[in-house]
Design an enzyme around this catalytic site. Structure first.
Site, mmCIF file in Angstrom:
data_model
loop_
_atom_site.group_PDB
_atom_site.id
_atom_site.type_symbol
_atom_site.label_atom_id
_atom_site.label_comp_id
_atom_site.label_asym_id
_atom_site.label_seq_id
_atom_site.Cartn_x
_atom_site.Cartn_y
_atom_site.Cartn_z
ATOM 1 N N GLY A 130 8.629 -6.375 -52.980
ATOM 2 C CA GLY A 130 8.178 -7.658 -52.428
ATOM 3 C C GLY A 130 6.782 -7.988 -52.901
ATOM 4 O O GLY A 130 6.290 -7.402 -53.862
ATOM 5 N N ASN A 131 6.145 -8.939 -52.255
ATOM 6 C CA ASN A 131 4.746 -9.247 -52.567
ATOM 7 C C ASN A 131 4.015 -9.638 -51.274
ATOM 8 O O ASN A 131 4.629 -9.713 -50.217
ATOM 9 C CB ASN A 131 4.646 -10.327 -53.647
ATOM 10 C CG ASN A 131 5.301 -11.624 -53.217
ATOM 11 O OD1 ASN A 131 4.905 -12.233 -52.234
ATOM 12 N ND2 ASN A 131 6.338 -12.044 -53.955
ATOM 13 N N HIS A 132 2.730 -9.894 -51.384
ATOM 14 C CA HIS A 132 1.915 -10.085 -50.177
ATOM 15 C C HIS A 132 1.938 -11.507 -49.612
ATOM 16 O O HIS A 132 1.185 -11.817 -48.699
ATOM 17 C CB HIS A 132 0.462 -9.689 -50.462
ATOM 18 C CG HIS A 132 0.305 -8.229 -50.746
ATOM 19 N ND1 HIS A 132 0.614 -7.267 -49.820
ATOM 20 C CD2 HIS A 132 -0.104 -7.567 -51.865
ATOM 21 C CE1 HIS A 132 0.385 -6.077 -50.339
ATOM 22 N NE2 HIS A 132 -0.043 -6.238 -51.590
#
Ligand code: CTP
Length: 401
Positions: free
Chosen positions: A209-211
């Site tokens: 995923g990412n932030h």
């Protein structure tokens, strides 16, 4: 300032501040509005109809009947014609009449039959403004849903100093323009907004995923729905919560899910805003069982995801606007402009990752917005809702809605 196509009645009453109204008319006309001036009989002593009719490019109205040809000015038609009525300057006398329903001139009868929003900008001496009857009348007018453009402190015509000076023309016209902008400027428009990260499964329990928090896309959805648009919000996994009668939310997980949802809503969307941080890669194979721990090096082979925005721009029709976001860690402006061109976007919003308080997870942001016409607008660091207003404003300006 954009007032294109707006029909505004300016009611002028007897006050020295009437000399400022020609400037208001000029600003409204410059912004594209149609302006109809109604002068109360006593206001004729303060500003000439010739000046007002020249600037507004319409005859100035005062009387119910034109005695020269027997025609009459229908206050009902005027009230129906207007998108907004601004009474400025409004004297204590006219406010008292407006508050009590006295209808002894064309402006007052027009106000009684109007269904549109009404703004009033008082101008009077400080003691008149402070008088309990004036205070009561203003309260009464506000209770009718009228909006006061408050007078400011300053030197008054009497030579006294205090509160009672009508607001300056630039401020008055900005307040009106902001009102139109904020109310229903996007009514009837369908807008597709993506938000948040995507999660690409590695196995049944893990993902890449990412932030991204989704805050920016949710703020945009809120602001544009408040402006009357119908928003299809396609959201990756996000903790944000939104509830709005104009927003329909589709929750997705992966880039591919997001692509499918976008394909569904894109054809009917006049504006598409891709604020989601979509994964660029996804695991090539996703085992059906959890990958067991081992001491060996694990390689996960990744394949590119579909570039959603680029695939949408290929299907884009002339009446559709596509807005991208850019997230860059180096050569930010250059890369953002390159993305704008390569992805054939109308606008691109460059997130500032370097700025303290901007970007992923924060409630504030600072962005630079570029459009296809080579224009660039840089914002300060402010709340994501305020940034959403700036972005919406740039999109509206660009698209000429
Ligand atoms: N985007 C998309 N589909 C992808 C990746 C990105 O639609 N698979 C969209 C984003 O939502 C954003 C724009 O493309 O509006 C730019 O995203 P960004 O991550 O900044 O750029 P990338 O195209 O992914 O390129 P890079 O990561 O190499 O900078």
């Amino acid at each position: 300032m954009n007032l294109a196509g707006k029909k505004i009645i300016i009611g002028i009453t007897a006050s020295i501040a009437a000399y400022k109204i020609p400037f208001v008319i000029r600003l409204f006309k410059k912004a594209g509005a149609e302006v109809q001036v109604i002068l109360t009989p006593a206001a004729h002593d303060f500003v000439t109809p010739v000046t007002l009719s020249t600037l507004s490019e319409r005859p100035v109205l005062t009387e119910f009947f034109d005695k020269s040809d027997g025609s009459w000015s229908s206050h009902i038609d005027l009230g129906m014609w207007a998108d907004l009525i601004l009474v400025a300057p409004v004297s204590a006398n006219t406010m008292a009449k407006m508050a009590t329903g006295i209808a002894d001139n064309l402006l007052l009868t027009t106000l009684l039959s109007a269904r549109c929003p009404v703004f009033f900008a008082p101008a009077m001496d400080l003691d008149m403004f402070k008088h309990p009857t004036t205070i009561e009348n203003i309260k009464t007018l506000e209770s009718y849903g009228y909006t006061q453009i408050k007078p400011v402190e300053g030197e008054l015509a009497s030579g006294l100093k205090g509160c009672g000076r009508m607001e300056e023309p630039e401020i008055i016209s900005k307040i009106i323009a902001d009102f139109f902008f904020a109310s229903k400027i996007l009514k009837g428009k369908n807008i597709l907004i993506t938000a948040g990260p995507t999660h690409e499964s590695i196995d049944p329990v893990r993902y890449i995923g990412n932030h991204s928090s989704g805050k920016m896309g949710y703020a945009l959805s809120q602001v544009m729905a408040d402006m009357g648009a119908h928003v299809e919000l396609v959201s990756g996994p996000s903790n944000e919560i939104i509830s709005h009668k104009n927003i329909n939310i589709t929750k997705v997980t992966s880039a591919n899910d997001m692509y499918d949802a976008c394909l569904k809503y894109f054809p009917t969307s006049e504006i598409t805003i891709m604020s989601a941080a979509v994964a660029d890669f996804t695991p090539e194979h996703v085992p059906t069982e959890k990958i067991k721990k081992s001491n060996k090096l694990v390689n996960i082979s990744l394949k590119p995801t579909v570039d959603i925005i680029s695939s949408l721009t290929k299907k884009k029709k002339n009446n559709q606007i596509i807005v991208g976001f850019a997230l860059e860690t180096n050569d930010a402006e250059e890369n953002a402009i390159q993305k704008l061109n390569n992805k054939n976007l109308d606008l691109i919003v460059l997130n500032s990752l370097e700025e303290e308080g901007a970007g992923f997870g924060h409630d504030t942001n600072k962005v630079t917005i570029f459009n296809k016409n080579g224009e660039k607008v840089e914002t300060n660091l402010k709340s994501k809702i305020d940034i959403a207003h700036d972005i919406a404003s740039e999109i509206i300006k660009y698209s000429n809605f």
